[in-house]
Design an enzyme around this catalytic site. Sequence first.
Site, PDB file in Angstrom:
ATOM      1  N   ARG A   1       0.938  -1.340  -0.020  1.00 42.97           N
ATOM      2  CA  ARG A   1      -0.076  -0.045  -0.103  1.00 42.97           C
ATOM      3  C   ARG A   1       0.853   1.272  -0.003  1.00 42.97           C
ATOM      4  O   ARG A   1       0.662   2.215  -0.829  1.00 42.97           O
ATOM      5  CB  ARG A   1      -0.943   0.090   1.207  1.00 42.97           C
ATOM      6  CG  ARG A   1      -1.923   1.102   1.184  1.00 42.97           C
ATOM      7  CD  ARG A   1      -3.170   1.053   2.455  1.00 42.97           C
ATOM      8  NE  ARG A   1      -3.554   2.091   2.455  1.00 42.97           N
ATOM      9  CZ  ARG A   1      -3.477   3.041   3.624  1.00 42.97           C
ATOM     10  NH1 ARG A   1      -2.905   2.292   4.804  1.00 42.97           N
ATOM     11  NH2 ARG A   1      -4.174   4.072   3.899  1.00 42.97           N
TER      12      ARG A   1
ATOM     13  N   HIS B   1       0.751   4.250  -2.598  1.00 39.08           N
ATOM     14  CA  HIS B   1       0.321   5.617  -2.327  1.00 39.08           C
ATOM     15  C   HIS B   1       1.430   6.482  -2.684  1.00 39.08           C
ATOM     16  O   HIS B   1       1.138   7.637  -2.868  1.00 39.08           O
ATOM     17  CB  HIS B   1       0.176   5.667  -0.951  1.00 39.08           C
ATOM     18  CG  HIS B   1      -1.591   5.288  -0.498  1.00 39.08           C
ATOM     19  ND1 HIS B   1      -2.258   5.699   0.498  1.00 39.08           N
ATOM     20  CD2 HIS B   1      -2.410   4.505  -1.309  1.00 39.08           C
ATOM     21  CE1 HIS B   1      -3.426   5.339   0.490  1.00 39.08           C
ATOM     22  NE2 HIS B   1      -3.681   4.291  -0.668  1.00 39.08           N
TER      23      HIS B   1
ATOM     24  N   TRP C   1     -10.418  -8.721   3.150  1.00 38.79           N
ATOM     25  CA  TRP C   1     -11.218  -9.002   1.642  1.00 38.79           C
ATOM     26  C   TRP C   1     -11.388 -10.598   1.346  1.00 38.79           C
ATOM     27  O   TRP C   1     -12.007 -11.022   0.627  1.00 38.79           O
ATOM     28  CB  TRP C   1     -10.334  -8.650   0.451  1.00 38.79           C
ATOM     29  CG  TRP C   1     -10.657  -6.981   0.500  1.00 38.79           C
ATOM     30  CD1 TRP C   1     -11.605  -6.249  -0.228  1.00 38.79           C
ATOM     31  CD2 TRP C   1      -9.582  -5.982   0.820  1.00 38.79           C
ATOM     32  NE1 TRP C   1     -11.240  -5.032  -0.120  1.00 38.79           N
ATOM     33  CE2 TRP C   1     -10.028  -4.740   0.626  1.00 38.79           C
ATOM     34  CE3 TRP C   1      -8.294  -6.145   1.720  1.00 38.79           C
ATOM     35  CZ2 TRP C   1      -9.369  -3.621   0.914  1.00 38.79           C
ATOM     36  CZ3 TRP C   1      -7.599  -4.986   1.880  1.00 38.79           C
ATOM     37  CH2 TRP C   1      -8.119  -3.706   1.503  1.00 38.79           C
TER      38      TRP C   1
HETATM   39 FE1  CCH Z   1      -6.259  -0.204  -1.614  1.00 35.58          FE
HETATM   40  N1  CCH Z   1      -7.181   0.391   0.035  1.00 35.58           N
HETATM   41  N2  CCH Z   1      -7.568   0.859  -2.626  1.00 35.58           N
HETATM   42  N3  CCH Z   1      -5.208  -0.735  -3.170  1.00 35.58           N
HETATM   43  N4  CCH Z   1      -4.893  -1.134  -0.680  1.00 35.58           N
HETATM   44  C1  CCH Z   1      -6.972  -0.066   1.269  1.00 35.58           C
HETATM   45  C2  CCH Z   1      -6.048  -0.870   1.792  1.00 35.58           C
HETATM   46  C3  CCH Z   1      -5.138  -1.588   0.744  1.00 35.58           C
HETATM   47  C4  CCH Z   1      -8.548   1.786  -2.384  1.00 35.58           C
HETATM   48  C5  CCH Z   1      -8.889   1.675  -0.737  1.00 35.58           C
HETATM   49  C6  CCH Z   1      -8.216   1.229   0.180  1.00 35.58           C
HETATM   50  C7  CCH Z   1      -5.301  -0.036  -4.632  1.00 35.58           C
HETATM   51  C8  CCH Z   1      -6.617   0.625  -4.969  1.00 35.58           C
HETATM   52  C9  CCH Z   1      -7.394   1.140  -4.274  1.00 35.58           C
HETATM   53  C10 CCH Z   1      -3.865  -2.143  -1.023  1.00 35.58           C
HETATM   54  C11 CCH Z   1      -3.391  -1.884  -2.378  1.00 35.58           C
HETATM   55  C12 CCH Z   1      -4.046  -1.381  -3.334  1.00 35.58           C
HETATM   56  C13 CCH Z   1      -7.803   0.599   2.310  1.00 35.58           C
HETATM   57  C14 CCH Z   1      -8.076   0.420   3.885  1.00 35.58           C
HETATM   58  C15 CCH Z   1      -8.801   1.288   1.596  1.00 35.58           C
HETATM   59  C16 CCH Z   1      -9.686   2.228   2.114  1.00 35.58           C
HETATM   60  C17 CCH Z   1      -6.849   1.099   4.465  1.00 35.58           C
HETATM   61  C18 CCH Z   1      -6.637   0.832   5.787  1.00 35.58           C
HETATM   62  O1  CCH Z   1      -7.904   1.182   6.524  1.00 35.58           O
HETATM   63  O2  CCH Z   1      -5.548   0.381   6.560  1.00 35.58           O
HETATM   64  C19 CCH Z   1      -9.170   2.350  -3.265  1.00 35.58           C
HETATM   65  C20 CCH Z   1     -10.429   3.138  -3.185  1.00 35.58           C
HETATM   66  C21 CCH Z   1      -8.489   2.106  -4.391  1.00 35.58           C
HETATM   67  C22 CCH Z   1      -8.939   2.117  -5.758  1.00 35.58           C
HETATM   68  O3  CCH Z   1     -10.028   2.505  -6.116  1.00 35.58           O
HETATM   69  C23 CCH Z   1      -4.259  -0.439  -5.442  1.00 35.58           C
HETATM   70  C24 CCH Z   1      -4.164   0.022  -6.967  1.00 35.58           C
HETATM   71  C25 CCH Z   1      -3.463  -1.069  -4.664  1.00 35.58           C
HETATM   72  C26 CCH Z   1      -2.130  -1.549  -5.026  1.00 35.58           C
HETATM   73  C27 CCH Z   1      -1.848  -2.122  -6.045  1.00 35.58           C
HETATM   74  C28 CCH Z   1      -3.354  -2.977  -0.260  1.00 35.58           C
HETATM   75  C29 CCH Z   1      -2.173  -3.953  -0.141  1.00 35.58           C
HETATM   76  C30 CCH Z   1      -4.228  -2.620   1.268  1.00 35.58           C
HETATM   77  C31 CCH Z   1      -4.115  -3.322   2.660  1.00 35.58           C
HETATM   78  C32 CCH Z   1      -3.249  -2.630   3.371  1.00 35.58           C
HETATM   79  C33 CCH Z   1      -3.104  -3.168   4.892  1.00 35.58           C
HETATM   80  O4  CCH Z   1      -2.406  -2.386   5.858  1.00 35.58           O
HETATM   81  O5  CCH Z   1      -3.415  -4.526   5.195  1.00 35.58           O
END
Ligand code: CCH
Length: 293
Positions: free
Chosen positions: A45, A49, A191
């Site tokens: 993530r 970002h 998820w």
């Molecule tokens: Fe994401 N993401 N993401 N994401 N994401 C969150 C967590 C992860 C969106 C929203 C969220 C991508 C696209 C999108 C990861 C990778 C990717 C969370 C929760 C939200 C909200 C954060 C929390 O509460 O800690 C949205 C909206 C989009 C696009 O529409 C893309 C692209 C990627 C990478 C290629 C990953 C991995 C996580 C999990 C992080 C964790 O701490 O477990």
Amino acid sequence: ETTGFKASQQFKSTNYQNVYNDIAQLIRDNEEHDDYIGCGPVLLRLAWHASGQFDVSQNVRGGAYNGTLRFDKELNDPSNAGLGYAYNLLKPIYKKYSDQLSHGDLFTLAGVVAVQEMGGPKIPWRYGRVDGDIETMPENGRLPDANGDAGYVRKFFKRLDFLKDEETVALIGAHCVGKTHLKNSGFEGPWGAATNMFTNEFFRNLLNEKWNLETNDAGNKQYNNDKGYMMLPSDMALVQDGSFKKIVQKFAEDEQAFFTVFSSAFSKLIENGIYFEKSTPILYFKTLDEQDL
Ligand code: CCH
């Protein structure tokens, strides 16, 4: 393509496989993070970002090149809640290589390591990002809204220069790993079941689970099933749009197809806004397992 920031050759003699290995070892050493999910997902993530503020209409601004996620002002963007932890994890590695490595290269490489060490596809990677000062930081608020519908998601990824639905769907498939945290984002839950294995489970769950739209403890609407899994509204958008849904079905049936598209799209994401000379090598890294480490 000769627009964008020019990749630097300054750190061309760095042994990037060694940097890869140190990050991979960090993931092994922090397996207890987040109730034993480990820190792979949060590092992925972070890489996303660090890259996801790009705006193709402004071309050179907002990508990973300047490594501006190291600034408190960017880390304090509400969308980046929880990523300070991941940055702190990487600091000792930056310190070890500080005269041979840029922050943008470190952040993007951490994403490559996370995907590969969690069993995902190989991601081609190139060095050459250069630390920029605070003036190169894009304004906060450019990361996507999880309440968005299919139209919003498609338009958002267009801003990142992804014109093919297939790439957008594959990138969001990164939600196969990790979880949402109420205190970070106002959403809660994983998820799926295999939260630290990079697979096509996200797509299978989108299609095969029975989802109920519920209001969570932060007052946000999310989709839940009876196994404790969740989907964001922006995730569910991928089965609410006919074109997106066809791709979800393909990736649910064919994990290799997902891996192939994810690898090239993620590689593009972390290179957005950067111009590489032909002499810059495309690097592929070995996992720790492949090195018997
Ligand atoms: Fe994401 N993401 N993401 N994401 N994401 C969150 C967590 C992860 C969106 C929203 C969220 C991508 C696209 C999108 C990861 C990778 C990717 C969370 C929760 C939200 C909200 C954060 C929390 O509460 O800690 C949205 C909206 C989009 C696009 O529409 C893309 C692209 C990627 C990478 C290629 C990953 C991995 C996580 C999990 C992080 C964790 O701490 O477990």
